[in-house]
Design an enzyme around this catalytic site. Sequence first.
Site, PDB file in Angstrom:
ATOM      1  N   LYS A 204     -21.719  -6.500   0.058  1.00  0.00           N
ATOM      2  CA  LYS A 204     -21.914  -7.195   1.340  1.00  0.00           C
ATOM      3  C   LYS A 204     -23.045  -6.598   2.165  1.00  0.00           C
ATOM      4  O   LYS A 204     -23.417  -5.439   2.006  1.00  0.00           O
ATOM      5  CB  LYS A 204     -20.604  -7.238   2.112  1.00  0.00           C
ATOM      6  CG  LYS A 204     -19.682  -8.280   1.464  1.00  0.00           C
ATOM      7  CD  LYS A 204     -18.589  -8.788   2.336  1.00  0.00           C
ATOM      8  CE  LYS A 204     -17.913  -9.954   1.602  1.00  0.00           C
ATOM      9  NZ  LYS A 204     -16.603 -10.275   2.150  1.00  0.00           N
ATOM     10  N   ARG A 238     -11.581  -7.519  -4.066  1.00  0.00           N
ATOM     11  CA  ARG A 238     -12.382  -8.607  -4.631  1.00  0.00           C
ATOM     12  C   ARG A 238     -13.777  -8.053  -4.895  1.00  0.00           C
ATOM     13  O   ARG A 238     -14.497  -7.691  -3.963  1.00  0.00           O
ATOM     14  CB  ARG A 238     -12.430  -9.767  -3.627  1.00  0.00           C
ATOM     15  CG  ARG A 238     -13.210 -10.985  -4.080  1.00  0.00           C
ATOM     16  CD  ARG A 238     -13.200 -12.040  -2.976  1.00  0.00           C
ATOM     17  NE  ARG A 238     -13.926 -13.234  -3.350  1.00  0.00           N
ATOM     18  CZ  ARG A 238     -15.241 -13.377  -3.251  1.00  0.00           C
ATOM     19  NH1 ARG A 238     -15.969 -12.392  -2.750  1.00  0.00           N
ATOM     20  NH2 ARG A 238     -15.832 -14.493  -3.615  1.00  0.00           N
TER      21      ARG A 238
END
Length: 259
Positions: A204, A238
């Site tokens: 991210k 995840r």
Amino acid sequence: MGVLNVTPDSFSDGGRFSHIDSAVDQALLMVKSGASIIDVGGESTRPGSIKVSLEDELKRVIPVIKAIRLKSGVAISVDTSKPEVMRKAVEAGANLINDVYALRQPGALDMAASLNVAVCLMHMQESPKTMQNQPEYIEVIKEVGAFFSERLEACQKAGIAESNIILDPGFGFGKTLGHNLSLLAHLDEFKKHGRPLLVGLSRKSMWGDLLGKKVDDRVSASVISALLAVTKGASIVRVHDVAETAEALTIYKALQLAN
Ligand code: 7PM
């Protein structure tokens, strides 16, 4: 949980078998590398992204779920907010609904209740299109916790079994680097809701912001943060880099079992 993106690009030919095959190969490789859930989704939730039509989303996702299910008993998650995609995905063999809108789209609560599968409720401020324009909170931990309480109540009213619910603070979804770091630092506080926590920290932009790393150079940051999240109570991580993350978690588990 391994991420399997079925991008619009790879299905521009309407879902030719070779592309389904390569998605299945990728899924099976992630299983071999240690994934116990495969999260199948389009690119509809990226910051600034525009919505995908129901027809396009079904065309991308359903053949891939069916094909994975034919070859593996792995748990399959469908990354969607649309009730019709949820229904067809579960019919095709999906076991978990991963909804970044936390069942706030019309019909989603009732659909999840009738399907009676696991559902991940993710926190997001605003929508993918606008969420990264100046996210603001007075107290981010309290506000995400209040959101979980509100969604848990909505689910209960809709007849969704509490035992089916997983909670996710939604790293990067309407959050600054500071908000994301607070959420990770205080992740254990969300255990008070009594449900398993799922986190997505993999590759991210918060790692770009903190470390100045481009997306392909965020593997270490992703593995380290996944491990930290597990030490702070996450049950599911995840991730894109399944093998590397599995290695870190194997070490952590071995230490917990050591004399
Ligand atoms: C840019 C930002 C590109 C975010 C891609 C993403 C999550 C998720 C996604 C998460 C759950 C990505 C994400 N992130 N579902 N879907 N939790 N439950 O990394 O954090 O693929 S999209």
